[in-house]
Design a protein around this motif. Structure first.
Motif, PDB file in Angstrom:
ATOM      1  N   VAL A  27       0.822  -1.204   0.000  1.00 26.09           N
ATOM      2  CA  VAL A  27       0.000   0.000   0.000  1.00 26.09           C
ATOM      3  C   VAL A  27       0.864   1.265   0.000  1.00 26.09           C
ATOM      4  O   VAL A  27       1.802   1.404   0.782  1.00 26.09           O
ATOM      5  CB  VAL A  27      -0.937   0.020   1.230  1.00 26.09           C
ATOM      6  CG1 VAL A  27      -1.674   1.346   1.340  1.00 26.09           C
ATOM      7  CG2 VAL A  27      -1.918  -1.136   1.148  1.00 26.09           C
ATOM      8  N   ALA A  28       0.504   2.179  -0.889  1.00 23.64           N
ATOM      9  CA  ALA A  28       1.096   3.517  -0.931  1.00 23.64           C
ATOM     10  C   ALA A  28      -0.022   4.487  -1.285  1.00 23.64           C
ATOM     11  O   ALA A  28      -1.032   4.102  -1.874  1.00 23.64           O
ATOM     12  CB  ALA A  28       2.210   3.585  -1.969  1.00 23.64           C
ATOM     13  N   GLN A  29       0.159   5.732  -0.895  1.00 24.24           N
ATOM     14  CA  GLN A  29      -0.849   6.736  -1.216  1.00 24.24           C
ATOM     15  C   GLN A  29      -0.152   8.073  -1.466  1.00 24.24           C
ATOM     16  O   GLN A  29       0.622   8.535  -0.643  1.00 24.24           O
ATOM     17  CB  GLN A  29      -1.839   6.871  -0.070  1.00 24.24           C
ATOM     18  CG  GLN A  29      -3.034   7.739  -0.397  1.00 24.24           C
ATOM     19  CD  GLN A  29      -4.027   7.772   0.750  1.00 24.24           C
ATOM     20  OE1 GLN A  29      -3.693   8.239   1.827  1.00 24.24           O
ATOM     21  NE2 GLN A  29      -5.230   7.289   0.505  1.00 24.24           N
ATOM     22  N   VAL A  30      -0.423   8.645  -2.638  1.00 23.08           N
ATOM     23  CA  VAL A  30       0.095   9.963  -2.997  1.00 23.08           C
ATOM     24  C   VAL A  30      -0.800  11.003  -2.330  1.00 23.08           C
ATOM     25  O   VAL A  30      -2.023  10.956  -2.491  1.00 23.08           O
ATOM     26  CB  VAL A  30       0.101  10.148  -4.530  1.00 23.08           C
ATOM     27  CG1 VAL A  30       0.466  11.567  -4.913  1.00 23.08           C
ATOM     28  CG2 VAL A  30       1.032   9.136  -5.177  1.00 23.08           C
ATOM     29  N   ARG A  31      -0.193  11.912  -1.591  1.00 21.47           N
ATOM     30  CA  ARG A  31      -0.969  12.933  -0.894  1.00 21.47           C
ATOM     31  C   ARG A  31      -0.633  14.311  -1.472  1.00 21.47           C
ATOM     32  O   ARG A  31       0.451  14.832  -1.266  1.00 21.47           O
ATOM     33  CB  ARG A  31      -0.703  12.868   0.603  1.00 21.47           C
ATOM     34  CG  ARG A  31      -1.186  11.528   1.153  1.00 21.47           C
ATOM     35  CD  ARG A  31      -1.201  11.443   2.620  1.00 21.47           C
ATOM     36  NE  ARG A  31      -1.861  10.204   3.041  1.00 21.47           N
ATOM     37  CZ  ARG A  31      -1.780   9.713   4.253  1.00 21.47           C
ATOM     38  NH1 ARG A  31      -1.082  10.341   5.176  1.00 21.47           N
ATOM     39  NH2 ARG A  31      -2.405   8.597   4.556  1.00 21.47           N
ATOM     40  N   LEU A  32      -1.599  14.836  -2.223  1.00 22.68           N
ATOM     41  CA  LEU A  32      -1.468  16.133  -2.882  1.00 22.68           C
ATOM     42  C   LEU A  32      -2.335  17.156  -2.166  1.00 22.68           C
ATOM     43  O   LEU A  32      -3.236  16.785  -1.396  1.00 22.68           O
ATOM     44  CB  LEU A  32      -1.920  16.021  -4.342  1.00 22.68           C
ATOM     45  CG  LEU A  32      -1.231  14.954  -5.200  1.00 22.68           C
ATOM     46  CD1 LEU A  32      -1.973  14.756  -6.502  1.00 22.68           C
ATOM     47  CD2 LEU A  32       0.203  15.347  -5.448  1.00 22.68           C
ATOM     48  N   ASP A  33      -2.114  18.446  -2.431  1.00 21.35           N
ATOM     49  CA  ASP A  33      -2.974  19.491  -1.870  1.00 21.35           C
ATOM     50  C   ASP A  33      -4.424  19.294  -2.294  1.00 21.35           C
ATOM     51  O   ASP A  33      -5.346  19.586  -1.552  1.00 21.35           O
ATOM     52  CB  ASP A  33      -2.485  20.882  -2.310  1.00 21.35           C
ATOM     53  CG  ASP A  33      -1.137  21.244  -1.696  1.00 21.35           C
ATOM     54  OD1 ASP A  33      -0.789  20.682  -0.630  1.00 21.35           O
ATOM     55  OD2 ASP A  33      -0.437  22.088  -2.278  1.00 21.35           O
ATOM     56  N   SER A  34      -4.605  18.766  -3.505  1.00 20.53           N
ATOM     57  CA  SER A  34      -5.953  18.581  -4.047  1.00 20.53           C
ATOM     58  C   SER A  34      -6.624  17.286  -3.575  1.00 20.53           C
ATOM     59  O   SER A  34      -7.782  17.046  -3.894  1.00 20.53           O
ATOM     60  CB  SER A  34      -5.896  18.597  -5.574  1.00 20.53           C
ATOM     61  OG  SER A  34      -5.043  17.574  -6.039  1.00 20.53           O
ATOM     62  N   ALA A  41       3.110   0.237  -4.199  1.00 14.33           N
ATOM     63  CA  ALA A  41       4.568   0.249  -4.290  1.00 14.33           C
ATOM     64  C   ALA A  41       5.018  -1.037  -4.969  1.00 14.33           C
ATOM     65  O   ALA A  41       4.655  -2.134  -4.543  1.00 14.33           O
ATOM     66  CB  ALA A  41       5.188   0.386  -2.910  1.00 14.33           C
ATOM     67  N   LEU A  42       5.799  -0.903  -6.047  1.00 10.79           N
ATOM     68  CA  LEU A  42       6.249  -2.049  -6.819  1.00 10.79           C
ATOM     69  C   LEU A  42       7.681  -2.451  -6.493  1.00 10.79           C
ATOM     70  O   LEU A  42       8.066  -3.602  -6.677  1.00 10.79           O
ATOM     71  CB  LEU A  42       6.148  -1.743  -8.315  1.00 10.79           C
ATOM     72  CG  LEU A  42       4.775  -1.299  -8.812  1.00 10.79           C
ATOM     73  CD1 LEU A  42       4.840  -0.927 -10.285  1.00 10.79           C
ATOM     74  CD2 LEU A  42       3.743  -2.379  -8.561  1.00 10.79           C
TER      75      LEU A  42
END
Length: 134
Positions: A27-34, A41-42
């Motif tokens: 598990v991975a999660q990109v956290r952007l302002d939006s 994750a590979l």
């Protein structure tokens, strides 16, 4: 000596095999302002990782926080990363073709000692050893 008995003794039982945790993807999660984008994750190394975005687009040079949840209860943490490469490719899927979006990111700053130890432990447990482990 019975060869069949010896061969079957070397094969792990179903119970033993089911206790193992697959190292990738995790598990991975990109956290952007939006907002947040789900990812997987590979491949993880000491200076960064390769992730697959489920949806959304990022470009080379983008910086964002990335949440990682390492398998086997090793730990979770959030770190700032910089996109160094993007790979988009068409892959067959149910109902046609979809775009697989692979992103290579490097850690913007050195990992904190605790997070560095978590990454090293993960890499050691899955026997992924390389020059960058020193």
């Amino acid at each position: 000596m019975n060869r069949q008995t010896n061969a079957s003794a070397a094969i792990p039982s179903q119970a033993e095999a089911s206790d193992k945790v697959a190292p990738y993807p995790f598990v991975a999660q990109v956290r952007l302002d939006s907002g947040s984008l789900d990812a997987s994750a590979l491949k993880l190394v000491m200076h960064g990782l390769m992730i697959e975005l489920k949806k959304g687009v990022v470009k080379v040079g983008d910086k964002f926080n990335l949440y990682l949840e390492l398998p086997a209860n090793i730990g979770e943490f959030e770190v700032e990363v910089n996109v160094v490469r993007t790979i988009d490719r068409k892959v067959p899927s149910k109902g046609g073709v979809c775009t697989q979006r692979i992103i290579e990111v490097h850690f913007t700053h050195p990992l904190r000692d605790k997070n560095k130890a978590q990454v090293k432990r993960f890499l050691k447990e899955i026997n992924q050893v390389g020059n960058d482990m020193a």
